[in-house]
Design an enzyme around this catalytic site. Structure first.
Site, PDB file in Angstrom:
ATOM      1  CB  SER A 181      -0.956  -0.003   1.192  1.00 19.96           C
ATOM      2  OG  SER A 181      -0.243  -0.202   2.400  1.00 19.96           O
ATOM      3  CG  HIS A 209      -3.652  -1.012  -2.338  1.00 18.75           C
ATOM      4  ND1 HIS A 209      -4.265   0.221  -2.288  1.00 18.75           N
ATOM      5  CD2 HIS A 209      -3.407  -1.357  -1.050  1.00 18.75           C
ATOM      6  CE1 HIS A 209      -4.360   0.610  -1.033  1.00 18.75           C
ATOM      7  NE2 HIS A 209      -3.853  -0.332  -0.261  1.00 18.75           N
ATOM      8  CE  LYS A 240      -7.560   0.208   0.347  1.00 21.46           C
ATOM      9  NZ  LYS A 240      -8.393  -0.385   1.426  1.00 21.46           N
TER      10      LYS A 240
HETATM   11  C1  LIG Z   1      -3.349  -3.530   1.931  1.00 21.84           C
HETATM   12  C2  LIG Z   1      -4.556  -3.130   2.706  1.00 21.84           C
HETATM   13  N1  LIG Z   1      -5.279  -4.087   3.332  1.00 21.84           N
HETATM   14  C3  LIG Z   1      -6.353  -3.795   4.063  1.00 21.84           C
HETATM   15  C4  LIG Z   1      -6.807  -2.499   4.181  1.00 21.84           C
HETATM   16  C5  LIG Z   1      -7.997  -2.225   5.033  1.00 21.84           C
HETATM   17  O1  LIG Z   1      -9.161  -2.187   4.249  1.00 21.84           O
HETATM   18  P1  LIG Z   1     -10.411  -1.366   4.756  1.00 21.84           P
HETATM   19  O2  LIG Z   1     -10.141   0.068   4.431  1.00 21.84           O
HETATM   20  O3  LIG Z   1     -11.571  -1.948   4.005  1.00 21.84           O
HETATM   21  O4  LIG Z   1     -10.516  -1.588   6.229  1.00 21.84           O
HETATM   22  C6  LIG Z   1      -6.107  -1.471   3.530  1.00 21.84           C
HETATM   23  C7  LIG Z   1      -6.471  -0.056   3.605  1.00 21.84           C
HETATM   24  O5  LIG Z   1      -7.416   0.461   3.856  1.00 21.84           O
HETATM   25  C8  LIG Z   1      -4.951  -1.787   2.793  1.00 21.84           C
HETATM   26  O6  LIG Z   1      -4.236  -0.831   2.203  1.00 21.84           O
END
Ligand SMILES: Cc1ncc(COP(=O)(O)O)c(C=O)c1O
Length: 384
Positions: A181, A209, A240
């Site tokens: 990320s 992502h 996203k």
């Molecule tokens: C790689 C990754 N996994 C999980 C999440 C968490 O997802 P959520 O925003 O739906 O809680 C994020 C960011 O939000 C992320 O960048």
């Protein structure tokens, strides 16, 4: 003013902790959006698409604004089922289970799967939600091993050493982000799958992502790297690229059944609201039928990467390495003053000394926006 309802020792602790953050220049604050969006994860530009708004409204009219119950009670509508079926088909998986957020899915999957004597191997730059999942797994008696970022040789060594020591029946799981990320680089899933086969380990890949962006049908990194349907646990998010909110895990039926019965973040949480599920279904439909969106988001990112001399990366995340916190904040402010909503990312979100700007691109950006940002970056960063 009335006395604070916070007991004095607690106030003292909070003040000292705030002072430490101030001294380090690490206060976090919530700033509303301002300027061209080059920092969200709205990669396909669907968040404000009227078709998603209409799907959400229709779902609310038919099924209600909220579910009022967890999935195992009354928290399921045909929309939830259709979304799970659609996501499973896209990802080439047998089954799928919705979660309310990616954070909740990652934090809850690992403790649901691992027990005493088991081990989880986690990439050093995995998202905080996977890190917290590891912590919960450790609390349940599993060992946590953090391997060097993208380093399959380090992972192989650690798995071999663990296997030599592990008791009979001990199981291993490897957890990795697909696209990381904060750096936008990607895991080598075929190599990880090979290792997992060797050690009979489960592979969990967080496609937050990559979903909607990579692969011939946009299904994600597994599809992009030719291993669609081979990763036993694929987590993805709906908030996203798909423009809505929530998350899902694609998996064989036995794993789904296990999670339905053991994943506390699934069992003890009210189900995704129908408007959210309705919008996600529409986001999924558009992601699959409008491939120009991902092509455009990736082309925008490629253009910015050329300016920054970062070849060979395929994602819509473009990090601008800076280093010192204060300099990252200053650069973000300069870009904001030029009309670009760029945010500085500082520790603990990234490792110490690696503060950066995290720029993202999406299909909503016009060519002119990207050209103007490229020119501004060149100027502000003093690039040739
Ligand atoms: C790689 C990754 N996994 C999980 C999440 C968490 O997802 P959520 O925003 O739906 O809680 C994020 C960011 O939000 C992320 O960048």
């Amino acid at each position: 003013m009335a006395d604070s309802p916070i007991p004095a020792p607690w106030l003292d602790r909070l003040q000292r902790s705030a002072e430490r953050r101030r001294a380090l220049g690490r206060e976090r604050a919530i700033h509303p959006p301002a300027g061209v969006d080059v920092c969200s994860n709205d990669y396909l530009g669907l968040r404000r698409d009227p078709r998603l708004a209409e799907a959400a409204a229709a779902a609310a009219r038919i099924h209600g604004a909220g579910m009022g119950a967890a999935r195992l009670l009354r928290g399921t509508t045909p929309l939830h089922g259709a979304l799970e079926a659609g996501l499973a088909a896209w990802k080439g998986a047998e089954a799928c289970l919705l979660f309310n957020t990616g954070y909740q899915a990652n934090a809850t999957l690992l403790p649901a799967l691992l027990g005493p004597g088991d081990a989880v191997f986690s990439d050093a730059l995995n998202h905080a939600s996977l890190v917290d999942g590891c912590r919960l797994a450790r609390a349940g008696g599993a060992a946590v091993q953090v391997y060097r970022h993208l380093d399959s040789a380090d992972l192989a060594e650690r798995m071999a050493a663990w296997r030599a020591e592990a008791g009979p029946g001990a199981l291993a799981l490897v957890a990795t982000d697909a696209v990381f990320s904060m750096d936008g680089d990607a895991a080598d899933l075929p190599a990880l799958l090979d290792l997992c086969r060797r050690f009979e380990a489960l592979l969990l890949v967080d496609e937050a992502h990559a979903t909607g962006l990579l692969g011939p049908s946009g299904a994600g990194l597994a599809e992009h790297q030719g291993v669609s349907g081979q990763v036993p646990l694929v987590m993805g998010t709906l908030g996203k690229a798909l423009g809505s909110f929530g998350a899902f895990v694609c998996a064989p039926a036995e794993l789904r059944e296990h999670l339905v019965n053991t994943a506390r973040g699934f069992i003890f949480s009210t189900a995704l609201p129908p408007p959210v599920a309705g919008a996600a279904l529409e986001g999924l439909r558009i992601a699959r039928t409008e491939p120009w969106r991902r092509a455009r988001a990736l082309a925008h990112a490629q253009r910015l990467r050329e300016v920054l001399d970062q070849p060979g990366v395929t994602s819509a995340i473009v990090p601008v390495p800076v280093g010192p916190d204060a300099e990252a904040v200053r650069l973000a402010e300069v870009l904001q003053a030029r009309g670009f909503d760029v945010r500085a990312v500082r520790p603990p979100t990234v490792p110490e000394g690696s503060s950066r700007l995290r720029i993202t691109t999406g299909a909503h950006l016009e060519e002119d926006d990207v050209a103007a940002l490229a020119a501004t970056l060149r100027e502000v960063l003093g690039l040739g």
